[in-house]
Write a protein that holds these residues in place. Structure first.
Motif, short mmCIF file in Angstrom:
data_model
loop_
_atom_site.label_atom_id
_atom_site.label_comp_id
_atom_site.label_asym_id
_atom_site.label_seq_id
_atom_site.Cartn_x
_atom_site.Cartn_y
_atom_site.Cartn_z
N HIS A 1 5.15 8.45 5.39
CA HIS A 1 5.27 7.00 5.19
C HIS A 1 4.85 6.19 6.41
O HIS A 1 5.02 4.98 6.43
CB HIS A 1 6.70 6.64 4.79
CG HIS A 1 7.08 7.18 3.45
ND1 HIS A 1 6.57 6.69 2.27
CD2 HIS A 1 7.93 8.18 3.10
CE1 HIS A 1 7.09 7.35 1.27
NE2 HIS A 1 7.91 8.27 1.74
N ASP B 1 2.74 3.99 8.77
CA ASP B 1 1.70 3.02 8.46
C ASP B 1 0.83 2.79 9.69
O ASP B 1 1.14 1.97 10.54
CB ASP B 1 2.34 1.70 8.01
CG ASP B 1 1.33 0.72 7.47
OD1 ASP B 1 0.13 1.07 7.38
OD2 ASP B 1 1.73 -0.41 7.12
N ARG C 1 -0.85 -0.84 10.29
CA ARG C 1 -0.07 -1.93 10.89
C ARG C 1 -0.26 -1.99 12.40
O ARG C 1 -0.01 -2.99 13.04
CB ARG C 1 1.43 -1.75 10.62
CG ARG C 1 1.83 -1.73 9.18
CD ARG C 1 2.11 -3.08 8.59
NE ARG C 1 2.94 -3.92 9.40
CZ ARG C 1 4.14 -4.33 9.07
NH1 ARG C 1 4.69 -3.91 7.97
NH2 ARG C 1 4.80 -5.16 9.83
N LYS D 1 6.35 -2.01 0.22
CA LYS D 1 4.94 -1.76 0.54
C LYS D 1 4.72 -1.54 2.04
O LYS D 1 3.92 -0.71 2.44
CB LYS D 1 4.05 -2.93 0.06
CG LYS D 1 4.09 -3.13 -1.43
CD LYS D 1 3.55 -1.95 -2.16
CE LYS D 1 3.64 -2.17 -3.65
NZ LYS D 1 3.68 -0.95 -4.40
N SER D 2 5.39 -2.33 2.88
CA SER D 2 5.24 -2.15 4.33
C SER D 2 6.42 -2.79 5.05
O SER D 2 7.03 -3.74 4.55
CB SER D 2 3.93 -2.78 4.82
OG SER D 2 3.98 -4.18 4.70
N PRO E 1 6.42 1.80 12.25
CA PRO E 1 5.86 1.08 11.10
C PRO E 1 5.78 2.01 9.88
O PRO E 1 5.35 3.16 10.00
CB PRO E 1 4.47 0.66 11.57
CG PRO E 1 4.13 1.59 12.68
CD PRO E 1 5.42 2.02 13.29
N LYS F 1 5.10 2.44 5.40
CA LYS F 1 4.46 1.91 4.20
C LYS F 1 4.90 2.71 2.99
O LYS F 1 5.32 3.88 3.11
CB LYS F 1 2.94 1.96 4.32
CG LYS F 1 2.38 3.37 4.36
CD LYS F 1 0.89 3.40 4.43
CE LYS F 1 0.44 4.85 4.52
NZ LYS F 1 -0.97 4.99 4.66
N ASP F 2 4.82 2.10 1.84
CA ASP F 2 5.11 2.75 0.55
C ASP F 2 6.40 3.56 0.57
O ASP F 2 6.43 4.72 0.16
CB ASP F 2 3.94 3.65 0.14
CG ASP F 2 2.64 2.88 -0.02
OD1 ASP F 2 2.70 1.70 -0.40
OD2 ASP F 2 1.57 3.46 0.27
#
Length: 160
Positions: A43, A45, A48, A97-98, A133, A135-136
């Protein structure tokens, strides 16, 4: 004589149970470390971070350390590390999402080191959280991460 052999059997069974339990704790911890490593990397990110980050390393070691290193394109390196024994909780700011995952410690237990910084030089300091950071990531994943980190913390404290 029968009483002696009965007591001997009981002692041998208890001793073998203690030996098996001692080794099973380490196996469970290794599985937890691997799960945590997988979820954090899955996960993470990288978008970012922007174009200034060349690469990153995110590791959870078998000795109970969480390490996060970022390599910038200008040569600067940022390193964050803490022992999971010092873990106190997680916070997540963002959407599914983020967002940013904050791994919090009991005090200023996160080692923060900066190398090759042209503006500030090499800096060593301490912090009370590490930011990653993400995501998802679903709320269930965050809840699971938190539960596992708390459980790992208790197991690591029991081993110490």
């Amino acid at each position: 004589m029968k009483k002696f052999t009965l007591n001997l059997r009981i002692c041998l069974c208890a001793l073998s149970c203690v030996i098996f339990m001692a080794f099973s704790t380490q196996v469970v911890l290794d599985e937890e470390f691997a799960y945590l490593q997988k979820k954090l990397c899955e996960h993470y990110d990288s978008s970012r971070e922007g174009k200034e980050i060349k690469r990153y390393e995110l590791n959870v070691t078998n000795s109970g350390f969480c390490r996060y290193r970022r390599y910038f394109s200008n040569g600067k390196v940022e390193y964050f590390s803490f022992n999971l024994i010092k873990f106190s909780g997680i916070d997540y700011y963002g959407t599914d999402k983020s967002g940013h995952l904050f791994l919090r410690t009991k005090g200023e237990d996160v080692i923060v080191q900066t190398y090759n910084d042209k503006k500030g030089g090499d800096i060593d300091s301490m912090a009370c959280y590490m930011t990653i950071p993400m995501k998802d990531i679903e709320p269930q994943d965050l809840s699971d991460l938190s539960d596992r980190l708390v459980k790992m913390n208790a197991q690591l404290l029991a081993q110490k």
